[in-house]
Design an enzyme around this catalytic site. Structure first.
Site, PDB file in Angstrom:
ATOM      1  N   ASP A 103      45.604  35.240  42.200  1.00 12.75           N
ATOM      2  CA  ASP A 103      44.774  36.432  41.925  1.00 12.75           C
ATOM      3  C   ASP A 103      43.402  35.940  41.458  1.00 12.75           C
ATOM      4  O   ASP A 103      43.285  34.817  40.966  1.00 12.75           O
ATOM      5  CB  ASP A 103      45.432  37.285  40.816  1.00 12.75           C
ATOM      6  CG  ASP A 103      44.921  38.720  40.781  1.00 12.75           C
ATOM      7  OD1 ASP A 103      43.697  38.919  40.671  1.00 12.75           O
ATOM      8  OD2 ASP A 103      45.740  39.641  40.861  1.00 12.75           O
ATOM      9  N   ASP A 108      39.889  33.550  44.849  1.00 14.61           N
ATOM     10  CA  ASP A 108      39.501  34.715  45.642  1.00 14.61           C
ATOM     11  C   ASP A 108      40.204  34.618  46.994  1.00 14.61           C
ATOM     12  O   ASP A 108      39.901  33.713  47.794  1.00 14.61           O
ATOM     13  CB  ASP A 108      37.969  34.710  45.811  1.00 14.61           C
ATOM     14  CG  ASP A 108      37.476  35.986  46.481  1.00 14.61           C
ATOM     15  OD1 ASP A 108      38.273  36.643  47.198  1.00 14.61           O
ATOM     16  OD2 ASP A 108      36.291  36.323  46.288  1.00 14.61           O
ATOM     17  N   CYS A 145      48.862  56.230  51.524  1.00 18.36           N
ATOM     18  CA  CYS A 145      47.535  56.633  52.018  1.00 18.36           C
ATOM     19  C   CYS A 145      47.388  56.410  53.522  1.00 18.36           C
ATOM     20  O   CYS A 145      46.372  56.780  54.109  1.00 18.36           O
ATOM     21  CB  CYS A 145      46.426  55.878  51.283  1.00 18.36           C
ATOM     22  SG  CYS A 145      46.243  56.410  49.584  1.00 18.36           S
ATOM     23  N   TYR A 162      40.439  52.714  52.517  1.00 23.31           N
ATOM     24  CA  TYR A 162      41.655  52.095  51.959  1.00 23.31           C
ATOM     25  C   TYR A 162      42.891  52.335  52.849  1.00 23.31           C
ATOM     26  O   TYR A 162      43.629  51.397  53.181  1.00 23.31           O
ATOM     27  CB  TYR A 162      41.868  52.668  50.563  1.00 23.31           C
ATOM     28  CG  TYR A 162      43.110  52.217  49.854  1.00 23.31           C
ATOM     29  CD1 TYR A 162      43.201  50.953  49.290  1.00 23.31           C
ATOM     30  CD2 TYR A 162      44.207  53.078  49.723  1.00 23.31           C
ATOM     31  CE1 TYR A 162      44.351  50.547  48.625  1.00 23.31           C
ATOM     32  CE2 TYR A 162      45.346  52.687  49.055  1.00 23.31           C
ATOM     33  CZ  TYR A 162      45.418  51.423  48.513  1.00 23.31           C
ATOM     34  OH  TYR A 162      46.560  51.029  47.851  1.00 23.31           O
ATOM     35  N   GLU A 171      42.154  53.366  37.240  1.00 22.23           N
ATOM     36  CA  GLU A 171      43.476  53.844  36.856  1.00 22.23           C
ATOM     37  C   GLU A 171      43.884  55.055  37.699  1.00 22.23           C
ATOM     38  O   GLU A 171      43.052  55.802  38.177  1.00 22.23           O
ATOM     39  CB  GLU A 171      43.506  54.198  35.366  1.00 22.23           C
ATOM     40  CG  GLU A 171      42.606  55.336  34.935  1.00 22.23           C
ATOM     41  CD  GLU A 171      41.142  54.927  34.714  1.00 22.23           C
ATOM     42  OE1 GLU A 171      40.743  53.847  35.188  1.00 22.23           O
ATOM     43  OE2 GLU A 171      40.401  55.714  34.105  1.00 22.23           O
ATOM     44  N   LYS A 172      45.206  55.228  37.832  1.00 24.38           N
ATOM     45  CA  LYS A 172      45.713  56.361  38.599  1.00 24.38           C
ATOM     46  C   LYS A 172      46.150  57.466  37.632  1.00 24.38           C
ATOM     47  O   LYS A 172      46.172  57.277  36.419  1.00 24.38           O
ATOM     48  CB  LYS A 172      46.847  55.891  39.496  1.00 24.38           C
ATOM     49  CG  LYS A 172      46.389  54.734  40.378  1.00 24.38           C
ATOM     50  CD  LYS A 172      47.400  54.350  41.383  1.00 24.38           C
ATOM     51  CE  LYS A 172      47.015  54.964  42.717  1.00 24.38           C
ATOM     52  NZ  LYS A 172      48.030  54.737  43.731  1.00 24.38           N
ATOM     53  N   GLN A 183      47.558  70.412  42.796  1.00 27.42           N
ATOM     54  CA  GLN A 183      47.866  69.394  43.810  1.00 27.42           C
ATOM     55  C   GLN A 183      49.158  68.670  43.408  1.00 27.42           C
ATOM     56  O   GLN A 183      49.439  68.519  42.226  1.00 27.42           O
ATOM     57  CB  GLN A 183      46.680  68.420  44.001  1.00 27.42           C
ATOM     58  CG  GLN A 183      46.332  67.520  42.838  1.00 27.42           C
ATOM     59  CD  GLN A 183      45.343  68.135  41.850  1.00 27.42           C
ATOM     60  OE1 GLN A 183      45.382  69.337  41.580  1.00 27.42           O
ATOM     61  NE2 GLN A 183      44.479  67.318  41.274  1.00 27.42           N
ATOM     62  N   ARG A 228      52.232  65.498  43.853  1.00 27.36           N
ATOM     63  CA  ARG A 228      52.519  64.088  44.169  1.00 27.36           C
ATOM     64  C   ARG A 228      53.939  63.775  43.700  1.00 27.36           C
ATOM     65  O   ARG A 228      54.522  64.513  42.906  1.00 27.36           O
ATOM     66  CB  ARG A 228      51.576  63.138  43.399  1.00 27.36           C
ATOM     67  CG  ARG A 228      50.100  63.202  43.746  1.00 27.36           C
ATOM     68  CD  ARG A 228      49.801  62.675  45.135  1.00 27.36           C
ATOM     69  NE  ARG A 228      48.366  62.647  45.381  1.00 27.36           N
ATOM     70  CZ  ARG A 228      47.640  63.695  45.787  1.00 27.36           C
ATOM     71  NH1 ARG A 228      48.224  64.858  45.991  1.00 27.36           N
ATOM     72  NH2 ARG A 228      46.339  63.576  45.989  1.00 27.36           N
TER      73      ARG A 228
HETATM   74  P1  NAD Z   1      46.273  46.187  40.853  1.00 25.00           P
HETATM   75  O1  NAD Z   1      44.835  46.521  41.058  1.00 25.00           O
HETATM   76  O2  NAD Z   1      46.818  46.248  39.476  1.00 25.00           O
HETATM   77  O3  NAD Z   1      46.583  44.765  41.468  1.00 25.00           O
HETATM   78  C1  NAD Z   1      45.912  44.252  42.589  1.00 25.00           C
HETATM   79  C2  NAD Z   1      45.452  42.847  42.249  1.00 25.00           C
HETATM   80  O4  NAD Z   1      44.776  42.298  43.387  1.00 25.00           O
HETATM   81  C3  NAD Z   1      44.468  42.812  41.073  1.00 25.00           C
HETATM   82  O5  NAD Z   1      44.974  42.017  40.015  1.00 25.00           O
HETATM   83  C4  NAD Z   1      43.216  42.204  41.669  1.00 25.00           C
HETATM   84  O6  NAD Z   1      42.511  41.331  40.805  1.00 25.00           O
HETATM   85  C5  NAD Z   1      43.765  41.446  42.873  1.00 25.00           C
HETATM   86  N1  NAD Z   1      42.680  41.192  43.836  1.00 25.00           N
HETATM   87  C6  NAD Z   1      41.740  42.062  44.277  1.00 25.00           C
HETATM   88  N2  NAD Z   1      40.858  41.424  45.055  1.00 25.00           N
HETATM   89  C7  NAD Z   1      41.247  40.116  45.101  1.00 25.00           C
HETATM   90  C8  NAD Z   1      40.723  38.967  45.752  1.00 25.00           C
HETATM   91  N3  NAD Z   1      39.625  39.013  46.499  1.00 25.00           N
HETATM   92  N4  NAD Z   1      41.392  37.789  45.595  1.00 25.00           N
HETATM   93  C9  NAD Z   1      42.506  37.707  44.813  1.00 25.00           C
HETATM   94  N5  NAD Z   1      43.036  38.780  44.181  1.00 25.00           N
HETATM   95  C10 NAD Z   1      42.417  39.967  44.328  1.00 25.00           C
HETATM   96  O7  NAD Z   1      47.084  47.177  41.836  1.00 25.00           O
HETATM   97  P2  NAD Z   1      48.636  47.500  41.905  1.00 25.00           P
HETATM   98  O8  NAD Z   1      48.798  48.917  41.503  1.00 25.00           O
HETATM   99  O9  NAD Z   1      49.430  46.459  41.247  1.00 25.00           O
HETATM  100  O10 NAD Z   1      48.844  47.430  43.487  1.00 25.00           O
HETATM  101  C11 NAD Z   1      49.476  46.337  44.140  1.00 25.00           C
HETATM  102  C12 NAD Z   1      49.561  46.623  45.630  1.00 25.00           C
HETATM  103  O11 NAD Z   1      50.258  47.855  45.859  1.00 25.00           O
HETATM  104  C13 NAD Z   1      48.202  46.780  46.306  1.00 25.00           C
HETATM  105  O12 NAD Z   1      48.258  46.197  47.593  1.00 25.00           O
HETATM  106  C14 NAD Z   1      48.038  48.292  46.423  1.00 25.00           C
HETATM  107  O13 NAD Z   1      47.185  48.627  47.479  1.00 25.00           O
HETATM  108  C15 NAD Z   1      49.477  48.723  46.658  1.00 25.00           C
HETATM  109  N6  NAD Z   1      49.732  50.122  46.245  1.00 25.00           N
HETATM  110  C16 NAD Z   1      49.790  50.446  44.926  1.00 25.00           C
HETATM  111  C17 NAD Z   1      50.056  51.771  44.580  1.00 25.00           C
HETATM  112  C18 NAD Z   1      50.148  52.194  43.131  1.00 25.00           C
HETATM  113  O14 NAD Z   1      50.467  53.364  42.860  1.00 25.00           O
HETATM  114  N7  NAD Z   1      49.897  51.322  42.153  1.00 25.00           N
HETATM  115  C19 NAD Z   1      50.238  52.751  45.562  1.00 25.00           C
HETATM  116  C20 NAD Z   1      50.153  52.366  46.888  1.00 25.00           C
HETATM  117  C21 NAD Z   1      49.914  51.051  47.232  1.00 25.00           C
END
Ligand code: NAD
Length: 342
Positions: free
Chosen positions: A38, A56, A123, A152, A194-195, A221, A223
């Site tokens: 990460d 990255d 999504c 997204y 945040e969600k 709405q 969910r």
């Molecule tokens: P989060 O934002 O807490 O975790 C995502 C992580 O990805 C972060 O720690 C961020 O630093 C890292 N990241 C972003 N860009 C980066 C880069 N360039 N290089 C390395 N790391 C990078 O989100 P989450 O809620 O834990 O989501 C995890 C996965 O689940 C994601 O793919 C998200 O799209 C998917 N998702 C989550 C939800 C939800 O409700 N939380 C819903 C649908 C899909």
């Protein structure tokens, strides 16, 4: 119960974030060797990964280093946030996630990784099926004909297909999980990414008994929300399954945002009023998960009710809010490392 399969070497991307941090902890408990990757360390807890690459993942060289020697990859890193964030940053999110996903999938295949799980999202589903709060639950095959969430959601749908092509053309096993709104302790609760469950918990934690809090949209709405423990259990079960097509992972317990506010208020023990702001983004009008296929494939589905899962979530967020009040310090947390250009 999950199979306790032989010890594997597993990469978890996004392990500085909410879901992947919990996943890495669980894989460690199962006895696997885990590498996290990460741009940032976990913000609210120490990583349990055996090794953590702070890199990255938009960069192919970093992806190559991360997948080296791994049997399996759980790819969860993404540029993401709540509806306010994802509806305002289409170009940046699309570029960041495309680079990360293409490079990670290609690096995993080149390194001979046996299996990759991709974290997609609800999504991806067409917006034209989500105009009614009393929405028909979304089935996996509803994703096409497509009209996903701009930016997204479109990128997620593209990477789902990319996983399919890598399976067809190169024989790499891929699994695709479509999460529906995940919540729980150690998730982002402020800063704009945040969600809804976390944002509402934070607002209620900061409110006094009898206050009204601001709600985005008219509150009608709908969910469904999945607790983190169910999410992690489902991810691992899906990875272990033989199912190559995308699968929903969520609950089908549909609530309005107003009901969510009432459930959080109940957990807090406060009386909370609502001030609706319809000028704020609210996303699709209604969204729910159809879990028929998940039940059929896994013989399992998320079972933790919102009313249950909100209790530890609210308790953790209200603890954070009181710790972070001016003068209270940030004991027990690790400072986030700034993500470059994000
Ligand atoms: P989060 O934002 O807490 O975790 C995502 C992580 O990805 C972060 O720690 C961020 O630093 C890292 N990241 C972003 N860009 C980066 C880069 N360039 N290089 C390395 N790391 C990078 O989100 P989450 O809620 O834990 O989501 C995890 C996965 O689940 C994601 O793919 C998200 O799209 C998917 N998702 C989550 C939800 C939800 O409700 N939380 C819903 C649908 C899909």
């Amino acid at each position: 119960m999950l199979n306790h399969s032989p010890k594997k070497k597993i990469l978890v991307t996004g392990a500085g974030g909410f879901i992947a941090h919990h996943l890495a902890c669980r894989l460690k408990e199962m006895g696997h060797w885990v590498r996290g990757a990460d741009v940032k360390l976990p913000e609210y807890s120490l990583t349990k990964a055996d090794e953590f690459l702070q890199v990255d993942l938009r960069d192919r060289d970093n992806c190559d280093a991360a997948v080296k020697g791994m049997d399996e990859v759980y790819h969860l890193a993404a540029d993401m946030g709540g509806i306010g964030y994802i509806s305002q940053s289409h170009a940046e999110i699309t570029v960041n996630n495309t680079l990360m996903d293409v490079n990670m999938v290609a690096a995993a295949q080149a390194a001979g990784v046996k299996r990759l799980l991709y974290s997609s999202s609800a999504c991806v589903y067409p917006q034209f099926l989500q105009h009614d709060p009393d929405v028909t639950p979304l089935r996996e095959e509803d994703a096409f004909p497509a009209q996903p969430e701009e930016g997204y959601g479109l990128e997620k749908l593209y990477t789902e297909k990319l996983c399919q092509y890598f399976t067809e053309d190169y024989g790499m096993e891929t699994r695709v999980v479509r999460f529906h709104n995940v919540y729980g302790p150690l998730g982002t609760y402020d800063g704009g990414r945040e969600k809804a469950p976390a944002a509402i918990s934070r607002k209620i934690a900061m409110a006094r008994d009898g206050d009204a809090i601001e709600i985005w949209g008219d509150g009608k709405q709908t969910r469904s929300f999945m607790y983190i423990d169910d999410c992690v259990e489902g991810i691992i079960r899906i990875m272990q399954s033989d199912h190559r097509e995308p699968l929903n992972l969520g609950t089908d317990e549909l609530v309005t945002i107003d009901e969510l506010v009432d459930i959080v208020a109940e957990a807090s023990g406060k009386t909370i009023g609502k001030r609706h702001d319809t000028s704020k983004p609210q996303g699709v009008r209604g969204r729910n998960s159809d879990n028929s296929r998940l039940r059929q494939v896994l013989g399992w589905e998320p079972a933790i009710h919102l009313r249950q899962g909100i209790v530890p979530t609210y308790s953790w967020i209200s603890g954070q809010v009181s710790e972070r009040r001016p003068g209270a310090g940030t004991a027990g947390t690790i400072a986030a490392v700034a993500a470059p250009n994000r």
